[in-house]
Design an enzyme around this catalytic site. Structure first.
Site, PDB file in Angstrom:
ATOM      1  N   TYR A  76       3.289   9.383 -11.464  1.00 51.63           N
ATOM      2  CA  TYR A  76       2.425   8.627 -10.552  1.00 51.63           C
ATOM      3  C   TYR A  76       1.544   7.642 -11.330  1.00 51.63           C
ATOM      4  O   TYR A  76       1.467   6.461 -10.988  1.00 51.63           O
ATOM      5  CB  TYR A  76       1.566   9.613  -9.757  1.00 51.63           C
ATOM      6  CG  TYR A  76       0.640   8.978  -8.756  1.00 51.63           C
ATOM      7  CD1 TYR A  76       1.117   8.533  -7.524  1.00 51.63           C
ATOM      8  CD2 TYR A  76      -0.706   8.814  -9.030  1.00 51.63           C
ATOM      9  CE1 TYR A  76       0.266   7.947  -6.601  1.00 51.63           C
ATOM     10  CE2 TYR A  76      -1.570   8.232  -8.111  1.00 51.63           C
ATOM     11  CZ  TYR A  76      -1.071   7.801  -6.894  1.00 51.63           C
ATOM     12  OH  TYR A  76      -1.918   7.217  -5.977  1.00 51.63           O
ATOM     13  N   ALA A  77       0.889   8.143 -12.393  1.00 53.79           N
ATOM     14  CA  ALA A  77       0.000   7.268 -13.164  1.00 53.79           C
ATOM     15  C   ALA A  77       0.788   6.138 -13.826  1.00 53.79           C
ATOM     16  O   ALA A  77       0.320   4.993 -13.884  1.00 53.79           O
ATOM     17  CB  ALA A  77      -0.766   8.082 -14.202  1.00 53.79           C
ATOM     18  N   ALA A  78       1.999   6.465 -14.312  1.00 53.82           N
ATOM     19  CA  ALA A  78       2.829   5.419 -14.933  1.00 53.82           C
ATOM     20  C   ALA A  78       3.217   4.365 -13.901  1.00 53.82           C
ATOM     21  O   ALA A  78       3.171   3.160 -14.174  1.00 53.82           O
ATOM     22  CB  ALA A  78       4.076   6.047 -15.554  1.00 53.82           C
ATOM     23  N   ASN A 109       0.803  -1.229   0.000  1.00 56.37           N
ATOM     24  CA  ASN A 109       0.000   0.000   0.000  1.00 56.37           C
ATOM     25  C   ASN A 109       0.836   1.279   0.000  1.00 56.37           C
ATOM     26  O   ASN A 109       0.370   2.309  -0.488  1.00 56.37           O
ATOM     27  CB  ASN A 109      -0.918  -0.020   1.233  1.00 56.37           C
ATOM     28  CG  ASN A 109      -1.492   1.345   1.552  1.00 56.37           C
ATOM     29  OD1 ASN A 109      -2.428   1.814   0.905  1.00 56.37           O
ATOM     30  ND2 ASN A 109      -0.909   2.022   2.556  1.00 56.37           N
ATOM     31  N   LYS A 122       1.597   3.545 -11.178  1.00 53.68           N
ATOM     32  CA  LYS A 122       0.428   2.768 -10.748  1.00 53.68           C
ATOM     33  C   LYS A 122      -0.081   1.869 -11.884  1.00 53.68           C
ATOM     34  O   LYS A 122      -0.624   0.794 -11.627  1.00 53.68           O
ATOM     35  CB  LYS A 122      -0.665   3.706 -10.251  1.00 53.68           C
ATOM     36  CG  LYS A 122      -0.288   4.454  -8.963  1.00 53.68           C
ATOM     37  CD  LYS A 122      -0.059   3.511  -7.803  1.00 53.68           C
ATOM     38  CE  LYS A 122       0.072   4.236  -6.463  1.00 53.68           C
ATOM     39  NZ  LYS A 122       0.167   3.311  -5.322  1.00 53.68           N
TER      40      LYS A 122
HETATM   41  N1  NAD Z   1      -5.869   8.976  -1.151  1.00 56.92           N
HETATM   42  C1  NAD Z   1      -6.186   8.798  -2.405  1.00 56.92           C
HETATM   43  O1  NAD Z   1      -7.051   9.517  -2.948  1.00 56.92           O
HETATM   44  C2  NAD Z   1      -5.530   7.712  -3.221  1.00 56.92           C
HETATM   45  C3  NAD Z   1      -6.011   7.506  -4.529  1.00 56.92           C
HETATM   46  C4  NAD Z   1      -5.433   6.518  -5.310  1.00 56.92           C
HETATM   47  C5  NAD Z   1      -4.414   5.743  -4.787  1.00 56.92           C
HETATM   48  N2  NAD Z   1      -3.949   5.964  -3.529  1.00 56.92           N
HETATM   49  C6  NAD Z   1      -2.854   5.115  -3.057  1.00 56.92           C
HETATM   50  O2  NAD Z   1      -3.205   4.570  -1.810  1.00 56.92           O
HETATM   51  C7  NAD Z   1      -1.996   4.294  -1.063  1.00 56.92           C
HETATM   52  C8  NAD Z   1      -2.148   4.889   0.328  1.00 56.92           C
HETATM   53  O3  NAD Z   1      -2.296   6.287   0.200  1.00 56.92           O
HETATM   54  P1  NAD Z   1      -2.981   7.225   1.307  1.00 56.92           P
HETATM   55  O4  NAD Z   1      -3.904   8.097   0.607  1.00 56.92           O
HETATM   56  O5  NAD Z   1      -3.434   6.402   2.463  1.00 56.92           O
HETATM   57  O6  NAD Z   1      -1.696   8.111   1.670  1.00 56.92           O
HETATM   58  P2  NAD Z   1      -1.037   8.550   3.049  1.00 56.92           P
HETATM   59  O7  NAD Z   1      -0.002   9.552   2.658  1.00 56.92           O
HETATM   60  O8  NAD Z   1      -2.054   8.899   4.049  1.00 56.92           O
HETATM   61  O9  NAD Z   1      -0.313   7.207   3.529  1.00 56.92           O
HETATM   62  C9  NAD Z   1       0.786   6.681   2.823  1.00 56.92           C
HETATM   63  C10 NAD Z   1       1.744   6.077   3.845  1.00 56.92           C
HETATM   64  O10 NAD Z   1       2.859   5.517   3.114  1.00 56.92           O
HETATM   65  C11 NAD Z   1       4.040   5.836   3.833  1.00 56.92           C
HETATM   66  N3  NAD Z   1       5.191   5.803   2.941  1.00 56.92           N
HETATM   67  C12 NAD Z   1       5.535   6.695   1.981  1.00 56.92           C
HETATM   68  N4  NAD Z   1       6.694   6.346   1.422  1.00 56.92           N
HETATM   69  C13 NAD Z   1       7.087   5.202   2.025  1.00 56.92           C
HETATM   70  C14 NAD Z   1       8.216   4.359   1.894  1.00 56.92           C
HETATM   71  N5  NAD Z   1       9.203   4.615   1.003  1.00 56.92           N
HETATM   72  N6  NAD Z   1       8.300   3.248   2.662  1.00 56.92           N
HETATM   73  C15 NAD Z   1       7.335   2.985   3.577  1.00 56.92           C
HETATM   74  N7  NAD Z   1       6.255   3.760   3.776  1.00 56.92           N
HETATM   75  C16 NAD Z   1       6.149   4.850   2.997  1.00 56.92           C
HETATM   76  C17 NAD Z   1       3.789   7.223   4.400  1.00 56.92           C
HETATM   77  O11 NAD Z   1       4.654   7.515   5.480  1.00 56.92           O
HETATM   78  C18 NAD Z   1       2.323   7.117   4.815  1.00 56.92           C
HETATM   79  O12 NAD Z   1       2.177   6.668   6.156  1.00 56.92           O
HETATM   80  C19 NAD Z   1      -0.857   4.885  -1.882  1.00 56.92           C
HETATM   81  O13 NAD Z   1      -0.225   3.874  -2.617  1.00 56.92           O
HETATM   82  C20 NAD Z   1      -1.558   5.850  -2.809  1.00 56.92           C
HETATM   83  O14 NAD Z   1      -0.839   6.071  -3.988  1.00 56.92           O
HETATM   84  C21 NAD Z   1      -4.486   6.941  -2.751  1.00 56.92           C
END
Ligand code: NAD
Length: 248
Positions: free
Chosen positions: A154-156, A89, A158
């Site tokens: 980012y899109a690439a 995640n 994902k």
């Molecule tokens: N929130 C959205 O709208 C959304 C939409 C599409 C996809 N996502 C994806 O969902 C996932 C979770 O996102 P979120 O919205 O909960 O974000 P968030 O920023 O609340 O949580 C992400 C967590 O990942 C941790 N993190 C970042 N880099 C890291 C690393 N190198 N090693 C370990 N941990 C790391 C951060 O410290 C954070 O705790 C991500 O992959 C994000 O791309 C989120």
């Protein structure tokens, strides 16, 4: 749905979708290893779960660093038992016009969002192969499905997660291990709140078919289902959880 007896790893488990997933998997009976680059956040999440009576540990892990990941796998294995569920995640985002994209930014986004699929999944697979049972659930993004301006890296990355999911699912299908991905739509988390999006979360919610942003718990429910026995015959799948933002 019961995950009793299973050990799960949730990367990026200190915040947002990862934190909600750690809570949900624990509630379903799993022992949970919370990994995050934010050490205090990982420890706080694990402390919350243990105080609630669940088994959990928190570790500082940069998911793009194999040495961090291998050490955390050894600790999770020793304290919670063989790992059966991996939720990939952790992720970072970036907003900029394509012509302003630097190689450094591109590489960092790819390393955290995509290379982590390699480091984390390779590290936990020996436990799953030994048990002939495993669940790998990757968090991708609807921005890879729909496209999204100013989010090329980012899109690439994902989109790569979705392709990785399909390829690995075929490779492991006969071994009792499923590999699926959940592309969230807009989810109200610290990541979305800090995103450079016009109008912010409120405008996104108003423009969405359900008139609300996703909740981290909406994603956690789908992830918990894919981790369960009920999802045993689902692999290589993209389970969109986006309130109708994008359908394919
Ligand atoms: N929130 C959205 O709208 C959304 C939409 C599409 C996809 N996502 C994806 O969902 C996932 C979770 O996102 P979120 O919205 O909960 O974000 P968030 O920023 O609340 O949580 C992400 C967590 O990942 C941790 N993190 C970042 N880099 C890291 C690393 N190198 N090693 C370990 N941990 C790391 C951060 O410290 C954070 O705790 C991500 O992959 C994000 O791309 C989120």
């Amino acid at each position: 749905m019961s995950l009793a007896g299973k050990t799960a790893v949730v990367t990026g488990g200190a915040s947002g979708i990862g934190l909600a997933t750690a809570r949900r998997l624990a509630r379903e009976g799993a022992k949970v290893a919370v990994w995050d680059i934010n050490e205090a956040g990982a420890q706080a999440a694990a402390a919350e779960l243990t105080q609630a009576g669940y088994s959990a540990i928190g570790s500082r892990v940069d998911v793009s660093k194999r040495t961090d990941v291998d050490a955390a796998v050894a600790m999770a294995h020793a304290k919670l038992g063989p790992i059966g569920i991996l939720v990939n995640n952790a992720g970072i985002t970036n907003f900029c016009s394509f012509m302003d994209m630097t190689e450094e930014t591109w590489d960092r986004v790819m390393t955290v969002n995509l290379k982590s699929m390699l480091t984390c999944t390779q590290a936990v697979l020996p436990d799953m192969l030994a048990a002939s049972w495993g669940r790998v659930i990757n968090v991708s993004s609807s921005s890879a499905q729909s496209g999204s301006a100013r989010m090329t890296a980012y899109a690439a990355s994902k989109g790569g997660v979705i392709g990785f999911t399909k390829a690995l699912a075929q490779e492991l299908a006969a071994k009792g291990i499923t590999v699926n991905n959940v592309p969230p739509g807009f989810v109200d988390t610290p990541m979305l709140r800090s995103a450079d999006l016009p109008g912010g979360v409120e405008q996104i919610a108003a423009a969405s078919p359900m008139k609300r942003a996703g909740r981290p718990e909406d994603m956690a429910a789908a992830i918990a289902f894919l981790a369960s026995e009920d999802a045993a015959y689902i692999t290589g799948h993209t389970l969109s959880v986006n309130g109708g933002r994008y359908s394919s």
